[in-house]
Design an enzyme around this catalytic site. Structure first.
Site: not given
Ligand code: MRU
Length: 363
Positions: A245, A255, A204, A94, A55
């Site tokens: 997010d 999240n 991730q 997104r 995010a």
């Molecule tokens: O799909 P992504 O990799 O963008 O999802 C990211 C997450 O779910 C993270 O936990 C969230 O953005 C917090 S980042 C500090």
């Protein structure tokens, strides 16, 4: 593979003032590739296809994306109407991370009434990135108090943290959100060990969090997404810390998919479940996360195919029958009642409207 410098950000404005540099996170941990963004469409693709993700980083990329839009305005000096149109396109890249719309709106507000709109957007974009660095540093300071308290209760034993997805510096600009208390504790000499959920389908955790923790020298163990509950039942997890997010001003937390199941398991085992976030991730407009937070659905091929390294080269492999029906929900919502607390740049609060407002009275 080329090594990343020790002090590295996932995004920065090049010295030419018109190229935005990003790490292509799709390639990590096997390849370290820097990509150039020169147009708004480049920035939109980088967000959509997840060269950049997380995010706060999506927000920082949106800020610089607006700068690229301003620099490429057909008339030279961009008009407010042009910037607003381009901002709408960027916001659609997104749906779930609220930082995207927040950052676009920050740059639009800065450009409003400014004679030199390009300079105004550049200043705003830089400020977003620098503010997130400072926010994450403070999240680390506040989260450190939780880590110290746990450590004091179990001298001679590591503090076992479980985290999901990547909420590290790769997802922010520096420090990370969920990782900020972990790095702060490690740097303060606390023995920390992190259980890293692999985080299917895009891994991730396995690809990015494991890479980050290894570079920082933090003890960690990669686990399958389904292992957390078992570890909690056996006293192997002291605290869960995740990022988010979008969090409603009432404390519902969106999240990465699977976060909700970790919160349920944590509650069943009386394990504290904390969410670390800068205030740019709080959605002040909505109060019901389940009903109101848009959940991104991504390409089912991300579920059917898995990227990896064969030992010789990187490759994608099919793990299901070809064309197997698949669904790819990217996020879920953890209701506020399962959240022990929110770690913000202004301190730690309960996941309730009253306590969030105590820290952010101006909202
Ligand atoms: O799909 P992504 O990799 O963008 O999802 C990211 C997450 O779910 C993270 O936990 C969230 O953005 C917090 S980042 C500090």
């Amino acid at each position: 593979m080329p090594q990343a410098p020790v002090k590295q950000r996932p995004i920065w404005l090049d010295t030419d003032g018109k190229t935005v540099k990003i790490i292509d996170q799709r390639q990590l941990p096997h390849q370290f590739v820097i990509e150039d963004l020169r147009t708004l469409d480049n920035a939109i693709r980088a967000i959509k296809d997840m060269y950049v993700r997380g995010a706060p980083l999506i927000g920082a990329t949106a800020g610089y994306g607006m700068l690229l839009a301003a620099l490429n305005a057909p008339e030279g000096n961009p008009t407010g109407a042009y910037l607003r149109r381009e901002g709408q396109r960027l916001k659609a890249a997104r749906p779930t991370a609220v930082n995207l719309a927040w950052a676009v709106d920050q740059t639009l507000a800065a450009a409003e009434g400014a004679d030199d709109k390009i300079a105004a957007v550049r200043t705003a974009a830089d400020a977003i990135a620098e503010q997130e660095v400072e926010n994450c540093r403070r999240i680390g300071e506040h989260g450190l108090t939780l880590m110290q308290a746990i450590s004091q209760k179990k001298p001679g034993h590591p503090v076992n943290v479980l985290t999901h997805c990547n909420a590290g510096w790769l997802a922010c600009v520096e420090h990370g959100t969920a990782t900020a208390p972990i790095y702060a504790a490690h740097d303060a000499g606390i023995d920390v060990h992190v259980w890293v959920d692999e985080t299917r389908p895009l891994n991730q955790g396995a690809r990015l969090t494991a890479w980050e923790l290894n570079r920082h020298g933090v003890n960690h163990t990669l686990i399958t997404d389904n292992a957390g509950g078992h570890l909690m039942q056996h006293g192997q997890v002291d605290i869960v810390i995740v990022g988010t997010d979008r969090t409603t001003c009432t404390g519902d937390v969106a999240n990465k998919i699977g976060t909700y199941l970790k919160a349920l398991a944590a509650r069943d085992n009386q394990i504290p479940f904390y969410v670390a976030l800068p205030s740019s991730t709080i959605d002040w407009q909505i109060t019901d996360g389940l009903a109101e937070i848009p959940i991104e659905q991504r390409d089912p091929d991300e579920v059917r195919w898995i990227p990896g390294h064969t030992g010789k080269t990187t490759a994608q492999v099919l793990i299901s029958p070809q064309n197997c029906p698949a669904a790819n929900y990217a996020f879920d919502v953890t209701p506020a009642r399962l959240v022990t607390g929110l770690i913000t740049e202004r301190g730690i609060c309960k996941a309730t409207l009253e306590d969030i407002k105590r820290l952010f009275p101006e909202k």
